[in-house]
Scaffold this motif. Structure first.
Motif, PDB file in Angstrom:
ATOM      1  N   ILE A 186      -2.003   1.268 -15.143  1.00 55.99           N
ATOM      2  CA  ILE A 186      -0.565   1.567 -15.078  1.00 55.99           C
ATOM      3  C   ILE A 186      -0.196   2.070 -13.689  1.00 55.99           C
ATOM      4  CG2 ILE A 186       1.232   3.127 -15.941  1.00 55.99           C
ATOM      5  CD1 ILE A 186      -0.326   2.961 -18.700  1.00 55.99           C
ATOM      6  N   ILE A 187      -0.980   2.992 -13.160  1.00 59.74           N
ATOM      7  CA  ILE A 187      -0.718   3.557 -11.836  1.00 59.74           C
ATOM      8  C   ILE A 187      -0.756   2.462 -10.768  1.00 59.74           C
ATOM      9  CG2 ILE A 187      -1.675   5.067 -10.032  1.00 59.74           C
ATOM     10  CD1 ILE A 187      -2.652   6.891 -12.382  1.00 59.74           C
ATOM     11  N   LEU A 188      -1.763   1.603 -10.808  1.00 57.43           N
ATOM     12  CA  LEU A 188      -1.891   0.550  -9.804  1.00 57.43           C
ATOM     13  C   LEU A 188      -0.722  -0.434  -9.884  1.00 57.43           C
ATOM     14  CD1 LEU A 188      -3.501  -0.685  -7.493  1.00 57.43           C
ATOM     15  CD2 LEU A 188      -4.849  -1.933  -9.208  1.00 57.43           C
ATOM     16  N   ALA A 189      -0.339  -0.824 -11.097  1.00 56.72           N
ATOM     17  CA  ALA A 189       0.782  -1.753 -11.254  1.00 56.72           C
ATOM     18  C   ALA A 189       2.072  -1.139 -10.716  1.00 56.72           C
ATOM     19  CB  ALA A 189       0.950  -2.129 -12.726  1.00 56.72           C
ATOM     20  N   LEU A 190       2.316   0.119 -11.021  1.00 52.67           N
ATOM     21  CA  LEU A 190       3.534   0.775 -10.541  1.00 52.67           C
ATOM     22  C   LEU A 190       3.492   0.979  -9.030  1.00 52.67           C
ATOM     23  CD1 LEU A 190       3.990   3.284 -13.480  1.00 52.67           C
ATOM     24  CD2 LEU A 190       5.471   1.336 -12.935  1.00 52.67           C
ATOM     25  N   LEU A 191       2.331   1.306  -8.495  1.00 51.50           N
ATOM     26  CA  LEU A 191       2.189   1.473  -7.040  1.00 51.50           C
ATOM     27  C   LEU A 191       2.507   0.158  -6.324  1.00 51.50           C
ATOM     28  CD1 LEU A 191       1.386   2.926  -4.440  1.00 51.50           C
ATOM     29  CD2 LEU A 191      -1.017   2.440  -5.020  1.00 51.50           C
ATOM     30  N   ILE A 192       1.918  -0.929  -6.781  1.00 54.24           N
ATOM     31  CA  ILE A 192       2.155  -2.232  -6.135  1.00 54.24           C
ATOM     32  C   ILE A 192       3.629  -2.624  -6.238  1.00 54.24           C
ATOM     33  CG2 ILE A 192       1.673  -4.712  -6.294  1.00 54.24           C
ATOM     34  CD1 ILE A 192      -1.223  -3.865  -7.149  1.00 54.24           C
ATOM     35  N   SER A 193       4.219  -2.448  -7.414  1.00 50.24           N
ATOM     36  CA  SER A 193       5.625  -2.833  -7.560  1.00 50.24           C
ATOM     37  C   SER A 193       6.540  -1.956  -6.715  1.00 50.24           C
ATOM     38  CB  SER A 193       6.053  -2.816  -9.032  1.00 50.24           C
ATOM     39  OG  SER A 193       6.061  -1.499  -9.543  1.00 50.24           O
ATOM     40  N   ASP A 194       6.207  -0.677  -6.554  1.00 48.34           N
ATOM     41  CA  ASP A 194       7.024   0.191  -5.703  1.00 48.34           C
ATOM     42  C   ASP A 194       6.892  -0.174  -4.229  1.00 48.34           C
ATOM     43  OD1 ASP A 194       8.255   1.667  -7.718  1.00 48.34           O
ATOM     44  OD2 ASP A 194       6.623   3.126  -7.821  1.00 48.34           O
ATOM     45  N   VAL A 195       5.700  -0.561  -3.797  1.00 42.15           N
ATOM     46  CA  VAL A 195       5.520  -0.992  -2.405  1.00 42.15           C
ATOM     47  C   VAL A 195       6.339  -2.264  -2.145  1.00 42.15           C
ATOM     48  CG1 VAL A 195       3.857  -1.905  -0.725  1.00 42.15           C
ATOM     49  CG2 VAL A 195       3.302   0.151  -2.055  1.00 42.15           C
ATOM     50  N   PHE A 215       8.292   7.258  -5.359  1.00 39.36           N
ATOM     51  CA  PHE A 215       7.421   6.864  -6.472  1.00 39.36           C
ATOM     52  C   PHE A 215       6.118   6.254  -5.954  1.00 39.36           C
ATOM     53  CE2 PHE A 215      11.377   6.960  -9.127  1.00 39.36           C
ATOM     54  CZ  PHE A 215      10.960   8.009  -9.938  1.00 39.36           C
ATOM     55  N   ALA A 216       6.185   5.460  -4.890  1.00 41.91           N
ATOM     56  CA  ALA A 216       4.964   4.877  -4.319  1.00 41.91           C
ATOM     57  C   ALA A 216       4.020   5.974  -3.839  1.00 41.91           C
ATOM     58  CB  ALA A 216       5.306   3.926  -3.165  1.00 41.91           C
ATOM     59  N   PHE A 218      -2.062   9.565  -7.152  1.00 42.67           N
ATOM     60  CA  PHE A 218      -2.896   9.467  -8.350  1.00 42.67           C
ATOM     61  C   PHE A 218      -3.912   8.339  -8.267  1.00 42.67           C
ATOM     62  CE2 PHE A 218       0.595  12.009 -10.054  1.00 42.67           C
ATOM     63  CZ  PHE A 218      -0.131  13.029 -10.654  1.00 42.67           C
ATOM     64  N   GLN A 219      -3.617   7.299  -7.507  1.00 45.60           N
ATOM     65  CA  GLN A 219      -4.551   6.178  -7.362  1.00 45.60           C
ATOM     66  C   GLN A 219      -5.705   6.514  -6.441  1.00 45.60           C
ATOM     67  OE1 GLN A 219      -4.544   3.287  -9.025  1.00 45.60           O
ATOM     68  NE2 GLN A 219      -6.309   2.492  -7.957  1.00 45.60           N
ATOM     69  N   PHE A 220      -5.411   7.174  -5.330  1.00 42.30           N
ATOM     70  CA  PHE A 220      -6.427   7.336  -4.277  1.00 42.30           C
ATOM     71  C   PHE A 220      -6.919   8.757  -4.036  1.00 42.30           C
ATOM     72  CE2 PHE A 220      -3.785   3.639  -2.959  1.00 42.30           C
ATOM     73  CZ  PHE A 220      -4.732   2.658  -3.197  1.00 42.30           C
ATOM     74  N   MET A 221      -6.157   9.760  -4.418  1.00 42.57           N
ATOM     75  CA  MET A 221      -6.527  11.111  -4.019  1.00 42.57           C
ATOM     76  C   MET A 221      -6.928  12.020  -5.179  1.00 42.57           C
ATOM     77  SD  MET A 221      -3.766  11.687  -1.016  1.00 42.57           S
ATOM     78  CE  MET A 221      -4.666  12.962  -0.204  1.00 42.57           C
ATOM     79  N   LYS A 222      -6.239  11.950  -6.275  1.00 43.71           N
ATOM     80  CA  LYS A 222      -6.519  12.839  -7.383  1.00 43.71           C
ATOM     81  C   LYS A 222      -7.608  12.238  -8.264  1.00 43.71           C
ATOM     82  CE  LYS A 222      -4.475  15.672 -10.814  1.00 43.71           C
ATOM     83  NZ  LYS A 222      -3.872  16.870 -10.858  1.00 43.71           N
ATOM     84  N   PRO A 223      -8.717  12.943  -8.437  1.00 45.16           N
ATOM     85  CA  PRO A 223      -9.835  12.374  -9.206  1.00 45.16           C
ATOM     86  C   PRO A 223      -9.488  12.096 -10.673  1.00 45.16           C
ATOM     87  CG  PRO A 223     -10.408  14.531  -8.299  1.00 45.16           C
ATOM     88  CD  PRO A 223      -9.017  14.245  -7.904  1.00 45.16           C
ATOM     89  N   SER A 224      -8.752  13.001 -11.309  1.00 47.58           N
ATOM     90  CA  SER A 224      -8.380  12.804 -12.708  1.00 47.58           C
ATOM     91  C   SER A 224      -6.876  12.727 -12.809  1.00 47.58           C
ATOM     92  CB  SER A 224      -8.902  13.971 -13.552  1.00 47.58           C
ATOM     93  OG  SER A 224      -8.364  13.908 -14.837  1.00 47.58           O
ATOM     94  N   ALA A 225      -6.343  11.621 -13.351  1.00 41.52           N
ATOM     95  CA  ALA A 225      -4.905  11.411 -13.388  1.00 41.52           C
ATOM     96  C   ALA A 225      -4.205  12.250 -14.430  1.00 41.52           C
ATOM     97  CB  ALA A 225      -4.598   9.933 -13.606  1.00 41.52           C
ATOM     98  N   SER A 226      -4.913  12.800 -15.395  1.00 45.73           N
ATOM     99  CA  SER A 226      -4.241  13.578 -16.440  1.00 45.73           C
ATOM    100  C   SER A 226      -3.705  14.794 -15.832  1.00 45.73           C
ATOM    101  CB  SER A 226      -5.154  13.976 -17.551  1.00 45.73           C
ATOM    102  OG  SER A 226      -6.190  13.125 -17.767  1.00 45.73           O
TER     103      SER A 226
END
Length: 126
Positions: free
Chosen positions: A73-82, A111-112, A118-126
């Motif tokens: 979910i995070i990756l899809a939203l990141l790509i769409s925001d970019v 949002f990106a 959450f994709q690259f820096m935070k180890p746990s997304a929760s």
């Protein structure tokens, strides 16, 4: 910030814009200085439908605990925001949108950055 908070904020923004584009596309388009013919209004309504889908997705995903699902979910939203940043910058620089177009750039950028965190820096997304 927690991922669930980012998803809720994304849901609210997407749903507000999405519902606005579906119900009053000419008004929203005029805020951005865009033409308001019937074709543009219909395209705006289709954009609104996509925003409603993003809003619902982010709202329903706010409590997803599965880390693999979260990352997808995070990756899809990141790509769409970019991609959204690129489209909004080009639309604003070309004059298709007026200066209010920079607000779209800002929204996509915030949002990106959140999803990149959450994709690259935070180890746990929760």
């Amino acid at each position: 910030m927690k991922l669930s908070n980012l998803l809720v904020i994304n849901a609210i923004v997407a749903l507000v814009y999405g519902i606005s584009f579906v119900l009053v596309p000419a008004t929203v388009l005029s805020l951005y200085g865009m033409t308001q013919g019937t074709s543009e209004a219909l395209a705006g309504q289709f954009f609104g439908v996509a925003l409603i889908a993003i809003g619902l997705l982010t709202w329903f995903a706010k409590n997803v605990a599965d880390s693999e699902a979260q990352r997808a979910i995070i990756l899809a939203l990141l790509i769409s925001d970019v991609v959204g940043i690129i489209v909004a910058v080009l639309g604003t620089l070309s004059g298709v949108m007026n200066a209010v177009g920079w607000s779209a750039v800002g929204i996509y950028l915030l949002f990106a950055l959140g999803y990149a965190y959450f994709q690259f820096m935070k180890p746990s997304a929760s």
